[in-house]
Design a protein around this motif. Structure first.
Motif, PDB file in Angstrom:
ATOM      1  N   ARG A 102       0.852  -1.181   0.000  1.00 27.72           N
ATOM      2  CA  ARG A 102       0.000   0.000   0.000  1.00 27.72           C
ATOM      3  C   ARG A 102       0.890   1.235   0.000  1.00 27.72           C
ATOM      4  O   ARG A 102       1.763   1.379   0.852  1.00 27.72           O
ATOM      5  N   ARG A 103       0.684   2.073  -0.970  1.00 26.68           N
ATOM      6  CA  ARG A 103       1.475   3.300  -1.032  1.00 26.68           C
ATOM      7  C   ARG A 103       0.553   4.478  -1.182  1.00 26.68           C
ATOM      8  O   ARG A 103      -0.073   4.669  -2.221  1.00 26.68           O
ATOM      9  N   GLU A 104       0.419   5.224  -0.086  1.00 24.61           N
ATOM     10  CA  GLU A 104      -0.421   6.421  -0.159  1.00 24.61           C
ATOM     11  C   GLU A 104       0.287   7.557   0.552  1.00 24.61           C
ATOM     12  O   GLU A 104       1.002   7.337   1.533  1.00 24.61           O
ATOM     13  N   LYS A 105      -0.003   8.701   0.096  1.00 23.50           N
ATOM     14  CA  LYS A 105       0.573   9.898   0.714  1.00 23.50           C
ATOM     15  C   LYS A 105       0.129   9.933   2.179  1.00 23.50           C
ATOM     16  O   LYS A 105      -1.021   9.583   2.474  1.00 23.50           O
ATOM     17  N   PHE A 106       1.000  10.298   3.031  1.00 18.21           N
ATOM     18  CA  PHE A 106       0.720  10.422   4.463  1.00 18.21           C
ATOM     19  C   PHE A 106       0.486   9.098   5.172  1.00 18.21           C
ATOM     20  O   PHE A 106       0.068   9.041   6.302  1.00 18.21           O
ATOM     21  N   ILE A 107       0.603   7.965   4.482  1.00 20.49           N
ATOM     22  CA  ILE A 107       0.486   6.681   5.182  1.00 20.49           C
ATOM     23  C   ILE A 107       1.795   5.918   5.009  1.00 20.49           C
ATOM     24  O   ILE A 107       1.965   5.175   4.037  1.00 20.49           O
ATOM     25  N   PRO A 108       2.710   6.132   5.916  1.00 18.38           N
ATOM     26  CA  PRO A 108       3.966   5.392   5.800  1.00 18.38           C
ATOM     27  C   PRO A 108       3.742   3.955   6.236  1.00 18.38           C
ATOM     28  O   PRO A 108       2.802   3.663   6.980  1.00 18.38           O
ATOM     29  N   PHE A 109       4.576   3.075   5.796  1.00 16.02           N
ATOM     30  CA  PHE A 109       4.469   1.657   6.156  1.00 16.02           C
ATOM     31  C   PHE A 109       3.058   1.117   5.902  1.00 16.02           C
ATOM     32  O   PHE A 109       2.400   0.597   6.778  1.00 16.02           O
ATOM     33  N   GLY A 110       2.538   1.318   4.703  1.00 16.66           N
ATOM     34  CA  GLY A 110       1.139   0.922   4.378  1.00 16.66           C
ATOM     35  C   GLY A 110       0.917  -0.576   4.453  1.00 16.66           C
ATOM     36  O   GLY A 110      -0.199  -1.031   4.625  1.00 16.66           O
ATOM     37  N   GLY A 111       1.956  -1.340   4.340  1.00 18.49           N
ATOM     38  CA  GLY A 111       1.785  -2.794   4.492  1.00 18.49           C
ATOM     39  C   GLY A 111       1.452  -3.470   3.186  1.00 18.49           C
ATOM     40  O   GLY A 111       1.146  -2.813   2.169  1.00 18.49           O
ATOM     41  N   PRO A 112       1.508  -4.812   3.193  1.00 18.74           N
ATOM     42  CA  PRO A 112       1.265  -5.585   1.975  1.00 18.74           C
ATOM     43  C   PRO A 112      -0.211  -5.523   1.593  1.00 18.74           C
ATOM     44  O   PRO A 112      -1.079  -5.543   2.462  1.00 18.74           O
ATOM     45  N   ASP A 113      -0.510  -5.424   0.300  1.00 20.54           N
ATOM     46  CA  ASP A 113      -1.929  -5.438  -0.114  1.00 20.54           C
ATOM     47  C   ASP A 113      -2.145  -6.223  -1.411  1.00 20.54           C
ATOM     48  O   ASP A 113      -3.070  -5.968  -2.160  1.00 20.54           O
ATOM     49  N   GLY A 114      -1.266  -7.214  -1.688  1.00 21.76           N
ATOM     50  CA  GLY A 114      -1.418  -8.015  -2.921  1.00 21.76           C
ATOM     51  C   GLY A 114      -2.404  -9.149  -2.711  1.00 21.76           C
ATOM     52  O   GLY A 114      -2.263  -9.953  -1.779  1.00 21.76           O
ATOM     53  N   GLY A 115      -3.451  -9.212  -3.544  1.00 19.32           N
ATOM     54  CA  GLY A 115      -4.504 -10.235  -3.389  1.00 19.32           C
ATOM     55  C   GLY A 115      -4.124 -11.569  -4.040  1.00 19.32           C
ATOM     56  O   GLY A 115      -3.142 -11.664  -4.780  1.00 19.32           O
ATOM     57  N   ASP A 116      -4.957 -12.571  -3.739  1.00 21.13           N
ATOM     58  CA  ASP A 116      -4.757 -13.911  -4.312  1.00 21.13           C
ATOM     59  C   ASP A 116      -5.230 -13.962  -5.766  1.00 21.13           C
ATOM     60  O   ASP A 116      -6.124 -13.202  -6.164  1.00 21.13           O
ATOM     61  N   GLY A 117      -4.683 -14.899  -6.521  1.00 21.78           N
ATOM     62  CA  GLY A 117      -5.203 -15.136  -7.870  1.00 21.78           C
ATOM     63  C   GLY A 117      -6.474 -15.975  -7.785  1.00 21.78           C
ATOM     64  O   GLY A 117      -6.708 -16.689  -6.806  1.00 21.78           O
ATOM     65  N   GLY A 118      -7.320 -15.891  -8.821  1.00 19.47           N
ATOM     66  CA  GLY A 118      -8.567 -16.677  -8.825  1.00 19.47           C
ATOM     67  C   GLY A 118      -8.307 -18.105  -9.292  1.00 19.47           C
ATOM     68  O   GLY A 118      -7.335 -18.365 -10.000  1.00 19.47           O
ATOM     69  N   ARG A 119      -9.193 -19.016  -8.906  1.00 13.52           N
ATOM     70  CA  ARG A 119      -9.115 -20.410  -9.330  1.00 13.52           C
ATOM     71  C   ARG A 119      -9.429 -20.501 -10.824  1.00 13.52           C
ATOM     72  O   ARG A 119     -10.265 -19.745 -11.337  1.00 13.52           O
ATOM     73  N   GLY A 120      -8.792 -21.411 -11.528  1.00 14.21           N
ATOM     74  CA  GLY A 120      -9.123 -21.613 -12.942  1.00 14.21           C
ATOM     75  C   GLY A 120     -10.429 -22.384 -13.066  1.00 14.21           C
ATOM     76  O   GLY A 120     -10.815 -23.106 -12.146  1.00 14.21           O
ATOM     77  N   GLY A 121     -11.128 -22.212 -14.183  1.00 15.10           N
ATOM     78  CA  GLY A 121     -12.402 -22.904 -14.388  1.00 15.10           C
ATOM     79  C   GLY A 121     -12.188 -24.403 -14.575  1.00 15.10           C
ATOM     80  O   GLY A 121     -11.231 -24.816 -15.230  1.00 15.10           O
ATOM     81  N   SER A 122     -13.077 -25.209 -13.989  1.00  8.71           N
ATOM     82  CA  SER A 122     -13.018 -26.669 -14.166  1.00  8.71           C
ATOM     83  C   SER A 122     -13.966 -27.060 -15.288  1.00  8.71           C
ATOM     84  O   SER A 122     -14.844 -26.295 -15.683  1.00  8.71           O
TER      85      SER A 122
END
Ligand SMILES: Nc1nc2c(ncn2[C@@H]2O[C@H](COP(=O)(O)OP(=O)(O)OP(=O)(O)O)[C@@H](O)[C@H]2O)c(=O)[nH]1
Ligand SMILES: [Mg+2]
Length: 368
Positions: free
Chosen positions: A24-44
């Motif tokens: 997370r990168r925002e102005k005035f928020i240092p150390f925003g932390g990780p915000d990467g989501g999971d990938g979706g499941r492939g169709g069966s």
């Protein structure tokens, strides 16, 4: 003699989307932390037994099936969407085999029964997942898993919906070759066909029926003349009989009316129940008759036979006027409840009634 319908298909399930590595990168928020989501499941990809289908013919037109991949995860805590599953509809009774291992994966014997053919890949994990008290800025994420791929064989034991009947040389094998995928031997001598065989007639996507071509039947078959009449048992589970008649037999003494009656009589001798099935007359080799003579000939045959079912005039060889016949067969079979083997056609259906003829002889053709 092959009574099995087969199709080979390739199925590719979707790949899982990759997990995302993002902070997370925002102005005035240092150390925003990780915000990467999971990938979706492939169709069966799944298969389901559908009672409205009766052949695998559609799988000859499309052999490759690919489900969608899952989306990749994104930053700002966004998870990737799952790929949509895919459903292949197959007739009830389809066996599913892995082509490479030969393993039987499923016997889809019940309507609605399902099997997963290829599983979609799991989505990867985003770096959001790796956050812990000791690692507050994880730089890990995992890739999506690949979807399963398989080469499959579908197999279905066919039951004929429509049976062909007629004297040798009437053109039964020519007819089945003209309308279906069957390629029987055809020749201008009697008893060319020695064994019954089946052909699949495709009317439209998802709509098809199965026709059985059997050896010719002659007078005295019950007593063993010709090839006998034992092969008529292959017609016992059909719902409709097409009685093919040669309207231009080479023998000048031949009489199509007498021919029709002798076949009908043999049918009755073999099994009155079979003789009671709906039987449509198909006057074949109409190309041999002068165009101006066709209508009077058809009318005369109708009158003399007093045949109550429908009558069609076609040329199997020239592939002439086959469409209306196939359309009516499809419509008639569909009117019956699918999946019920019993004769589902109503011989009294006004659509198929032919006008009663006042001057018909007493020895009416007692079909229907
Ligand atoms: N002119 C003409 N000839 C046809 C037509 N249909 C079939 N024939 C010919 O009739 C002959 C017999 O055809 P087949 O299809 O073998 O007849 P079948 O009823 O299967 O005969 P069996 O298997 O012996 O009982 C062949 O020489 C065909 O080419 C047609 O519509 N017009
Ligand atoms: Mg034949």
């Amino acid at each position: 003699m092959k009574f099995v319908d087969e199709a080979q298909v390739e199925v590719y399930a979707g790949n899982g989307g990759n997990g995302c590595m993002s902070f997370r990168r925002e102005k005035f928020i240092p150390f925003g932390g990780p915000d990467g989501g999971d990938g979706g499941r492939g169709g069966s990809i799944h298969a389901e037994a559908d009672p409205n289908l009766n052949t695998l013919v559609d799988f000859r037109y499309q052999r490759m099936y690919r489900a969608r991949n899952g989306e990749h995860g994104r930053g700002s805590d966004q998870f990737g969407a799952a790929g949509e599953d895919m459903l292949l509809r197959v007739p009830v009774g389809t066996l599913v085999r892995d082509l490479d291992s030969g393993e039987l994966l499923a016997d889809l014997a019940e309507p609605g029964q399902r099997v997963t053919l290829a599983r979609g890949g799991q989505g990867g994990l985003g770096n959001l997942r790796f956050k812990s008290s000791t690692n507050r800025a994880p730089r890990q994420s995992t890739p999506g898993q690949p979807g399963e791929q398989r080469r499959l064989q579908f197999e279905l034991k066919l039951l004929a919906d429509v049976g062909l009947l007629g004297l040798p040389n009437a053109g039964k094998s020519t007819f089945i070759a003209a309308v279906s995928n069957a390629r029987p031997k055809i020749a201008d001598y009697p008893f060319t066909t020695l064994h019954p065989h089946l052909g699949v007639v495709r009317v439209a996507q998802g709509r098809s029926f199965v026709v059985a071509d059997i050896p010719g039947l002659i007078e005295g078959a019950a007593e063993g003349a010709g090839l006998g009449h034992q092969f008529l048992r292959h017609l016992q589970r059909t719902r409709l009989l097409l009685h093919l008649v040669d309207v231009a037999p080479p023998d000048p003494d031949a009489d199509p009316v007498r021919d029709v009656r002798s076949v009908a009589a043999e049918l009755k001798k073999y099994d009155p129940e079979l003789a009671a099935k709906p039987r449509w007359l198909v006057l074949n080799k109409i190309d041999m008759v002068e165009p101006s003579q066709r209508a009077p000939l058809i009318a005369a045959l109708r009158r003399r036979l007093r045949h109550k079912g429908p009558v069609y005039a076609i040329s199997a060889l020239a592939r002439q006027d086959l469409e209306p016949l196939l359309r009516d067969i499809d419509a008639a079979l569909r009117r019956g409840a699918p999946g019920q083997g019993a004769p589902a056609l109503d011989p009294g259906d006004p659509r198929f009634a032919t006008p009663e003829t006042p001057d018909g002889p007493r020895d009416a053709d007692d079909a229907q």
